[in-house]
Design an enzyme around this catalytic site. Structure first.
Site, PDB file in Angstrom:
ATOM      1  N   CYS A   1       0.810  -1.166   0.027  1.00 28.78           N
ATOM      2  CA  CYS A   1       0.103   0.067  -0.081  1.00 28.78           C
ATOM      3  C   CYS A   1       1.037   1.081   0.018  1.00 28.78           C
ATOM      4  O   CYS A   1       1.869   1.398   0.828  1.00 28.78           O
ATOM      5  CB  CYS A   1      -1.058  -0.007   1.286  1.00 28.78           C
ATOM      6  SG  CYS A   1      -2.080  -1.448   1.357  1.00 28.78           S
ATOM      7  N   ALA A   2       0.664   2.139  -0.674  1.00 25.79           N
ATOM      8  CA  ALA A   2       1.381   3.458  -0.586  1.00 25.79           C
ATOM      9  C   ALA A   2       1.153   4.245   0.554  1.00 25.79           C
ATOM     10  O   ALA A   2       2.191   5.009   1.114  1.00 25.79           O
ATOM     11  CB  ALA A   2       0.761   4.407  -1.646  1.00 25.79           C
TER      12      ALA A   2
END
Length: 136
Positions: free
Chosen positions: A50-51
């Site tokens: 996930c960013a």
């Protein structure tokens, strides 16, 4: 196959006219979620891929799956809330049978999330499916 809570989101999305309203709706769902206890924000609950920072804390009680989650990004908190509506209180043996991409496509999310957010959403779904598969 989707839970009633998720069907409510689908119905709300049909009512909203444009994506900006839908985006705000998802963020509001995330805002209304209780924050995950800081003691549960540990490497074991962190979702890779996930960013933003994302933590999912799954629970299986009486054969039913649920999870709590949190993120440092408001839209991702909203996506966690959407996934909670899709999966929470489902029999653990049913979790891996959910076609999450197809269910989420009903909301049009695929067309409106950045590539990084889409990858993060897939990572969250994979974590949920993995935990459920191990428990089943």
């Amino acid at each position: 196959m989707a839970a009633e809570a998720f069907e409510d989101i689908v119905a709300d999305f049909e009512f909203l006219d444009d994506w900006e309203d839908r985006y705000r709706y998802v963020i509001d769902r995330g805002r209304s979620m209780e924050a995950l206890d800081d003691a549960l924000k540990v490497p074991a609950t962190k979702v890779d891929g996930c960013a933003s920072q994302v933590w999912l804390h799954p629970k299986i009680e009486d054969g039913r799956f649920s999870f709590e989650g949190d993120s440092d990004a408001m839209i991702v908190r909203g996506l966690i809330a959407v996934l909670k509506a899709l999966y929470n209180d489902m029999p653990v043996v049913e979790v891996t049978k959910v076609d999450a991409p197809a269910e989420l496509a009903r909301l049009g999310l695929n067309d409106h999330l950045s590539a990084q957010r889409s990858n993060g959403l897939r990572a969250m779904i994979e974590r949920i499916r993995s935990v459920a598969a191990e428990a089943a």
